[in-house]
Design an enzyme around this catalytic site. Structure first.
Site, PDB file in Angstrom:
ATOM      1  N   TYR A  44       0.822  -1.220   0.000  1.00 50.20           N
ATOM      2  CA  TYR A  44       0.000   0.000   0.000  1.00 50.20           C
ATOM      3  C   TYR A  44       0.857   1.272   0.000  1.00 50.20           C
ATOM      4  O   TYR A  44       0.343   2.356  -0.293  1.00 50.20           O
ATOM      5  CB  TYR A  44      -0.945   0.046   1.223  1.00 50.20           C
ATOM      6  CG  TYR A  44      -1.919  -1.095   1.346  1.00 50.20           C
ATOM      7  CD1 TYR A  44      -2.143  -1.983   0.295  1.00 50.20           C
ATOM      8  CD2 TYR A  44      -2.639  -1.297   2.517  1.00 50.20           C
ATOM      9  CE1 TYR A  44      -3.038  -3.034   0.422  1.00 50.20           C
ATOM     10  CE2 TYR A  44      -3.549  -2.341   2.641  1.00 50.20           C
ATOM     11  CZ  TYR A  44      -3.728  -3.218   1.592  1.00 50.20           C
ATOM     12  OH  TYR A  44      -4.618  -4.253   1.731  1.00 50.20           O
ATOM     13  N   HIS A 102       0.737 -11.426   1.784  1.00 48.25           N
ATOM     14  CA  HIS A 102      -0.336 -10.686   1.088  1.00 48.25           C
ATOM     15  C   HIS A 102      -1.028 -11.529   0.013  1.00 48.25           C
ATOM     16  O   HIS A 102      -2.235 -11.473  -0.161  1.00 48.25           O
ATOM     17  CB  HIS A 102       0.243  -9.413   0.475  1.00 48.25           C
ATOM     18  CG  HIS A 102      -0.766  -8.340   0.242  1.00 48.25           C
ATOM     19  ND1 HIS A 102      -0.467  -7.014   0.298  1.00 48.25           N
ATOM     20  CD2 HIS A 102      -2.090  -8.403  -0.049  1.00 48.25           C
ATOM     21  CE1 HIS A 102      -1.565  -6.299   0.069  1.00 48.25           C
ATOM     22  NE2 HIS A 102      -2.554  -7.125  -0.151  1.00 48.25           N
TER      23      HIS A 102
HETATM   24  N1  LIG Z   1      -5.624  -8.583   1.391  1.00 55.58           N
HETATM   25  C1  LIG Z   1      -5.927  -8.017   0.248  1.00 55.58           C
HETATM   26  O1  LIG Z   1      -5.493  -8.459  -0.832  1.00 55.58           O
HETATM   27  C2  LIG Z   1      -6.824  -6.806   0.251  1.00 55.58           C
HETATM   28  C3  LIG Z   1      -7.424  -6.381  -0.946  1.00 55.58           C
HETATM   29  C4  LIG Z   1      -8.246  -5.259  -0.900  1.00 55.58           C
HETATM   30  C5  LIG Z   1      -8.468  -4.597   0.303  1.00 55.58           C
HETATM   31  N2  LIG Z   1      -7.867  -5.027   1.448  1.00 55.58           N
HETATM   32  C6  LIG Z   1      -8.073  -4.337   2.743  1.00 55.58           C
HETATM   33  O2  LIG Z   1      -9.455  -4.267   3.048  1.00 55.58           O
HETATM   34  C7  LIG Z   1      -9.851  -2.916   3.284  1.00 55.58           C
HETATM   35  C8  LIG Z   1     -11.298  -2.728   2.866  1.00 55.58           C
HETATM   36  O3  LIG Z   1     -11.499  -3.113   1.517  1.00 55.58           O
HETATM   37  P1  LIG Z   1     -11.773  -2.095   0.352  1.00 55.58           P
HETATM   38  O4  LIG Z   1     -11.478  -0.698   0.826  1.00 55.58           O
HETATM   39  O5  LIG Z   1     -11.041  -2.570  -0.829  1.00 55.58           O
HETATM   40  O6  LIG Z   1     -13.315  -2.255   0.050  1.00 55.58           O
HETATM   41  P2  LIG Z   1     -14.661  -1.847   0.792  1.00 55.58           P
HETATM   42  O7  LIG Z   1     -14.458  -1.658   2.245  1.00 55.58           O
HETATM   43  O8  LIG Z   1     -15.668  -2.817   0.295  1.00 55.58           O
HETATM   44  O9  LIG Z   1     -15.040  -0.468   0.093  1.00 55.58           O
HETATM   45  C9  LIG Z   1     -14.552   0.773   0.459  1.00 55.58           C
HETATM   46  C10 LIG Z   1     -15.448   1.800  -0.225  1.00 55.58           C
HETATM   47  O10 LIG Z   1     -16.784   1.669   0.296  1.00 55.58           O
HETATM   48  C11 LIG Z   1     -17.273   2.904   0.729  1.00 55.58           C
HETATM   49  N3  LIG Z   1     -17.947   2.708   2.012  1.00 55.58           N
HETATM   50  C12 LIG Z   1     -17.410   2.155   3.131  1.00 55.58           C
HETATM   51  N4  LIG Z   1     -18.326   2.140   4.114  1.00 55.58           N
HETATM   52  C13 LIG Z   1     -19.456   2.706   3.619  1.00 55.58           C
HETATM   53  C14 LIG Z   1     -20.733   2.981   4.168  1.00 55.58           C
HETATM   54  N5  LIG Z   1     -21.034   2.671   5.432  1.00 55.58           N
HETATM   55  N6  LIG Z   1     -21.662   3.573   3.363  1.00 55.58           N
HETATM   56  C15 LIG Z   1     -21.365   3.887   2.094  1.00 55.58           C
HETATM   57  N7  LIG Z   1     -20.159   3.663   1.514  1.00 55.58           N
HETATM   58  C16 LIG Z   1     -19.213   3.075   2.271  1.00 55.58           C
HETATM   59  C17 LIG Z   1     -16.079   3.805   0.894  1.00 55.58           C
HETATM   60  O11 LIG Z   1     -16.420   5.099   0.463  1.00 55.58           O
HETATM   61  P3  LIG Z   1     -16.377   6.369   1.470  1.00 55.58           P
HETATM   62  O12 LIG Z   1     -14.952   6.679   1.684  1.00 55.58           O
HETATM   63  O13 LIG Z   1     -17.102   7.406   0.653  1.00 55.58           O
HETATM   64  O14 LIG Z   1     -17.116   5.982   2.711  1.00 55.58           O
HETATM   65  C18 LIG Z   1     -15.015   3.194  -0.022  1.00 55.58           C
HETATM   66  O15 LIG Z   1     -15.034   3.826  -1.263  1.00 55.58           O
HETATM   67  C19 LIG Z   1      -8.812  -2.100   2.521  1.00 55.58           C
HETATM   68  O16 LIG Z   1      -8.727  -0.783   2.973  1.00 55.58           O
HETATM   69  C20 LIG Z   1      -7.552  -2.907   2.770  1.00 55.58           C
HETATM   70  O17 LIG Z   1      -7.004  -2.591   4.041  1.00 55.58           O
HETATM   71  C21 LIG Z   1      -7.064  -6.132   1.426  1.00 55.58           C
END
Ligand SMILES: NC(=O)c1ccc[n+]([C@@H]2O[C@H](COP(=O)([O-])OP(=O)(O)OC[C@H]3O[C@@H](n4cnc5c(N)ncnc54)[C@H](OP(=O)(O)O)[C@@H]3O)[C@@H](O)[C@H]2O)c1
Length: 272
Positions: A44, A102
């Protein structure tokens, strides 16, 4: 082993793809509403900023559960441990609470990186170790390779994707799942069912989705830049979805919407 079953740590704040002021503000807001588990990764490019933001919260180190992940580019005898040391230095900590691999390596041979991960734990660089993006078969194989508990397999998990094979592997191996893309990066909001179910509980669509994940036995990882969403995502412990509503949501997994696949990550394994 039970780290993610501790009530607070079941909800982790993800930091991808946050950087700079946005990351700083989001971490402060998350800490303020009660998040104590934070998720970052070498890939990241924000470990130093995450470390600084966590310092700025003023929270005692012992209250925090900090996860970082080793980039597959560092799956090499010469680079693995130095990369972990560099991560800890960037995060301003002596030991990672959770250190994950990862991704599985591109050649699918999981043994060498798992052994290096174990070494990192033996050297005191990580309290707990685990994996991410492993398939069900890899989870079963990993059990035979590593003789200490793997505390999680962090995977894409939301109601628009059926992950029954991974859940079965989790039950069989004792390696719990943790979610990422928990609200399918906003895709869940295109389906009115989650909001409709939420009306009966006085909860939002996002809260219903996150509660469903928890009731599947999976800890949650969410990311948001908006204080109201950050608060809502943490506020999911005071209601229980009925088994009927769990089943209605379960039916949505037939949608088959995968976000992180080979088009985004060419070295992704053949997912279940
Ligand atoms: N291990 C891996 O390979 C891997 C891959 C991907 C992600 N991750 C980890 O998982 C975390 C979360 O996954 P992600 O960020 O990819 O996907 P996510 O949590 O499904 O989606 C994040 C998005 O959803 C919106 N959101 C979040 N809560 C909300 C709510 N209550 N109401 C409306 N919109 C909402 C956010 O927008 P707003 O900012 O406008 O709220 C943001 O744009 C990452 O930050 C990372 O740390 C790990």
């Amino acid at each position: 082993m039970t780290i993610y079953f501790q009530k607070t740590y079941q909800r982790s704040f993800g930091t991808f793809p946050l950087k700079g002021n946005e990351l700083h503000e989001a971490v402060q807001a998350a800490a303020q509403v009660g998040y104590r588990a934070f998720d970052t990764a070498q890939m990241y490019g924000n470990e130093a900023e995450t470390g600084a933001a966590l310092k700025a919260t003023g929270l005692p180190r012992e209250d925090l559960c900090i996860t970082t992940k080793v980039d597959i580019a560092n799956f090499d005898d010469a680079r693995f441990l130095p990369s972990v040391e560099a991560s800890l230095k960037a995060l301003q900590i002596d030991v990672a609470d959770v250190l994950l691999l990862h991704w599985p390596p591109a050649d699918g041979d999981i043994a060498p990186s798992l052994k290096m991960l174990r070494q990192a734990r033996d050297r005191g660089l990580a309290r707990h170790i685990g994996v991410s993006n492993y398939t069900a078969r890899m989870m079963r194989d990993a059990r035979a390779i590593v003789d200490v508990p793997l505390v999680t397999n962090q995977v894409e998990f939301h109601p628009l994707l059926n992950q029954d094979k991974l859940l079965a592997a989790a039950a069989e191996t004792g390696i719990p799942l943790a979610s990422y893309c928990s609200v399918a990066r906003g895709e869940v909001f295109k389906h009115p069912i989650f909001g409709q179910i939420g009306e009966a509980y006085g909860k939002s669509a996002a809260q219903v989705v996150l509660r469903w994940i928890l009731q599947k036995g999976v800890s949650i990882n969410t990311m948001s830049t908006k204080p109201a969403n950050i608060r809502a995502n943490f506020d999911v412990m005071d209601f229980t979805l009925s088994s009927i509503d769990m089943g209605r949501i379960e039916a949505m997994t037939a949608t088959g919407h995968r976000i992180v696949g080979k088009d985004l990550v060419p070295y992704a394994p053949d997912f279940d």
